[in-house]
Design a protein around this motif. Structure first.
Motif, PDB file in Angstrom:
ATOM      1  N   ALA A 156       0.867  -1.192   0.000  1.00  0.00           N
ATOM      2  CA  ALA A 156       0.000   0.000   0.000  1.00  0.00           C
ATOM      3  C   ALA A 156       0.897   1.233   0.000  1.00  0.00           C
ATOM      4  O   ALA A 156       1.764   1.375   0.869  1.00  0.00           O
ATOM      5  CB  ALA A 156      -0.895   0.003   1.227  1.00  0.00           C
ATOM      6  N   LEU A 157       0.695   2.093  -0.996  1.00  0.00           N
ATOM      7  CA  LEU A 157       1.520   3.294  -1.145  1.00  0.00           C
ATOM      8  C   LEU A 157       0.686   4.557  -1.015  1.00  0.00           C
ATOM      9  O   LEU A 157      -0.460   4.606  -1.448  1.00  0.00           O
ATOM     10  CB  LEU A 157       2.190   3.330  -2.531  1.00  0.00           C
ATOM     11  N   LYS A 158       1.306   5.574  -0.432  1.00  0.00           N
ATOM     12  CA  LYS A 158       0.819   6.940  -0.558  1.00  0.00           C
ATOM     13  C   LYS A 158       1.846   7.634  -1.433  1.00  0.00           C
ATOM     14  O   LYS A 158       3.013   7.732  -1.063  1.00  0.00           O
ATOM     15  CB  LYS A 158       0.690   7.619   0.808  1.00  0.00           C
ATOM     16  N   TYR A 159       1.386   8.110  -2.593  1.00  0.00           N
ATOM     17  CA  TYR A 159       2.334   8.556  -3.628  1.00  0.00           C
ATOM     18  C   TYR A 159       1.952   9.923  -4.163  1.00  0.00           C
ATOM     19  O   TYR A 159       0.772  10.233  -4.350  1.00  0.00           O
ATOM     20  CB  TYR A 159       2.347   7.538  -4.771  1.00  0.00           C
ATOM     21  N   PHE A 160       2.978  10.728  -4.405  1.00  0.00           N
ATOM     22  CA  PHE A 160       2.771  12.034  -5.021  1.00  0.00           C
ATOM     23  C   PHE A 160       3.215  11.966  -6.475  1.00  0.00           C
ATOM     24  O   PHE A 160       4.372  11.680  -6.775  1.00  0.00           O
ATOM     25  CB  PHE A 160       3.564  13.123  -4.311  1.00  0.00           C
ATOM     26  N   SER A 161       2.276  12.210  -7.382  1.00  0.00           N
ATOM     27  CA  SER A 161       2.578  12.198  -8.811  1.00  0.00           C
ATOM     28  C   SER A 161       2.969  13.598  -9.257  1.00  0.00           C
ATOM     29  O   SER A 161       2.153  14.517  -9.209  1.00  0.00           O
ATOM     30  CB  SER A 161       1.352  11.717  -9.606  1.00  0.00           C
ATOM     31  N   ASN A 162       4.218  13.753  -9.677  1.00  0.00           N
ATOM     32  CA  ASN A 162       4.694  15.073 -10.090  1.00  0.00           C
ATOM     33  C   ASN A 162       4.003  15.543 -11.365  1.00  0.00           C
ATOM     34  O   ASN A 162       3.749  16.729 -11.551  1.00  0.00           O
ATOM     35  CB  ASN A 162       6.207  15.030 -10.301  1.00  0.00           C
ATOM     36  N   HIS A 163       3.676  14.593 -12.247  1.00  0.00           N
ATOM     37  CA  HIS A 163       3.063  14.945 -13.530  1.00  0.00           C
ATOM     38  C   HIS A 163       1.690  15.581 -13.331  1.00  0.00           C
ATOM     39  O   HIS A 163       1.373  16.620 -13.919  1.00  0.00           O
ATOM     40  CB  HIS A 163       2.942  13.711 -14.412  1.00  0.00           C
ATOM     41  N   SER A 164       0.866  14.962 -12.483  1.00  0.00           N
ATOM     42  CA  SER A 164      -0.495  15.472 -12.259  1.00  0.00           C
ATOM     43  C   SER A 164      -0.609  16.330 -11.014  1.00  0.00           C
ATOM     44  O   SER A 164      -1.675  16.903 -10.752  1.00  0.00           O
ATOM     45  CB  SER A 164      -1.471  14.297 -12.153  1.00  0.00           C
ATOM     46  N   GLN A 165       0.493  16.389 -10.237  1.00  0.00           N
ATOM     47  CA  GLN A 165       0.491  17.139  -8.979  1.00  0.00           C
ATOM     48  C   GLN A 165      -0.612  16.653  -8.046  1.00  0.00           C
ATOM     49  O   GLN A 165      -1.285  17.435  -7.391  1.00  0.00           O
ATOM     50  CB  GLN A 165       0.341  18.646  -9.256  1.00  0.00           C
ATOM     51  N   GLN A 166      -0.771  15.318  -7.977  1.00  0.00           N
ATOM     52  CA  GLN A 166      -1.811  14.726  -7.148  1.00  0.00           C
ATOM     53  C   GLN A 166      -1.222  13.775  -6.114  1.00  0.00           C
ATOM     54  O   GLN A 166      -0.222  13.094  -6.371  1.00  0.00           O
ATOM     55  CB  GLN A 166      -2.815  13.950  -8.009  1.00  0.00           C
TER      56      GLN A 166
END
Length: 322
Positions: A156-166
């Motif tokens: 289980a990950l909590k992830y920050f997507s740089n592309h979508s800034q989400q």
């Protein structure tokens, strides 16, 4: 390498894995399969309990142990170099585990080799460049990932997507990790996206090994890397940027394939990129086009001209109101 040294090296290779294929031995030493069979037979005649199964490979009988293997000076120095790399380029837990293993390795070294490592320790250093990512030291993400791979456990990950800034929460089935251009990456099957994804480890904000097993058979990591990275038609781009504008490019230049730069005599910096998308690079270049010049390739110049013409056409007759 003479035959005696090769046979000794083959014995060490057999001890290093549960099953070793004859072809792997042949590839390592650049010998024929017939020579491998002959060398293995020599080991058997020397009393080594080797089990061979056609189509599977060789293994050494369970319970058989040899005295500790002595290392050469060159091998000992390579361990020290690897220790430096692991310490600086992986997370805290992985570094601690490797350091513990190194204590065990050093314990079987001769006194002269121990002295050599103590002396060489001050002559090898790893400096982190500006691009080197910083993995949250409290997470220790690499060990949980490797454990999940070995036990086929969902992560289980909590992830920050740089592309979508989400910021997203995802359940993933890990395939493998790799290091590229200053960053650690995880290739995993993402259940949220129902597809394989590349996750930067420094963008993982939280990681948890679940109790859920996955049974899906994933292609080997090398297959993903070949499809995503090795087979890309990368094109070289060279631009010259006004030195005053260089700081504004910041981290964005790395996403555009930045490789290197050199300072010119005319107050410009020549930058070299490898990009997989001329279209994407052209649109990024437009942000700094008034402070930069394209050296190559011509098709990038042509595409930027087209974009400028399209923009100019849309601006004709446009009234700007205050």
């Amino acid at each position: 390498m003479n035959r005696i040294d090769r046979i000794s090296a083959i014995l060490i290779q057999l001890q290093s894995r549960r099953v070793t294929k004859a072809q792997d031995v042949a590839d390592r030493f650049g010998i024929s399969l017939r020579t491998v069979y002959r060398d293995v037979k020599a080991l058997e005649e020397a009393g080594i309990p080797i089990i061979g199964e056609a189509g599977v490979g060789y293994s050494i009988m369970d319970g058989y142990r040899l005295p500790p293997v002595m290392f050469t000076k060159e091998e000992a120095i390579s361990f020290l170099t690897a220790e430096k790399l692991v310490e600086h380029l992986t997370d805290t837990a992985n570094s601690a585990n490797y350091r513990s293993a190194m204590y065990k390795i050093k314990a079987v070294l001769r006194t002269t080799e121990k002295d050599l490592l103590e002396d060489m320790d001050t002559h090898i250093e790893i400096l982190q460049g500006r691009r080197t990512s910083t993995i949250n030291p409290d997470l220790n993400v690499i060990q949980p990932i490797l454990k999940s791979i070995s036990e086929a456990k969902v992560i289980a990950l909590k992830y920050f997507s740089n592309h979508s800034q989400q910021h997203t929460e995802r359940l993933v089935e890990p395939v493998g990790v790799f290091y590229l251009d200053g960053y650690w990456h995880l290739i995993a099957y993402c259940r949220l996206r129902d597809d394989y994804r590349d996750f930067r480890l420094d963008r993982i904000q939280d990681i948890r090994l679940t109790e859920e097993n996955f049974s899906r058979k994933h292609p080997p990591l090398k297959n993903h890397l070949k499809n995503w990275y090795e087979d890309k038609d990368l094109q070289e781009v060279i631009i010259r940027v006004n030195k005053k504008a260089v700081p504004y490019l910041g981290e964005q230049k790395y996403y555009s394939g930045y490789i290197s730069e050199r300072h010119m005599d005319d107050d410009t910096v020549e930058m070299i990129f490898l990009t997989g998308s001329i279209e994407g690079f052209a649109r990024w270049y437009m942000m700094y086009g008034d402070m930069a010049t394209i050296v190559k390739p011509d098709k990038l110049i042509d595409r930027v001209k087209e974009l400028i013409e399209n923009i100019s056409a849309k601006l004709v007759g446009t009234e700007i109101s205050c």
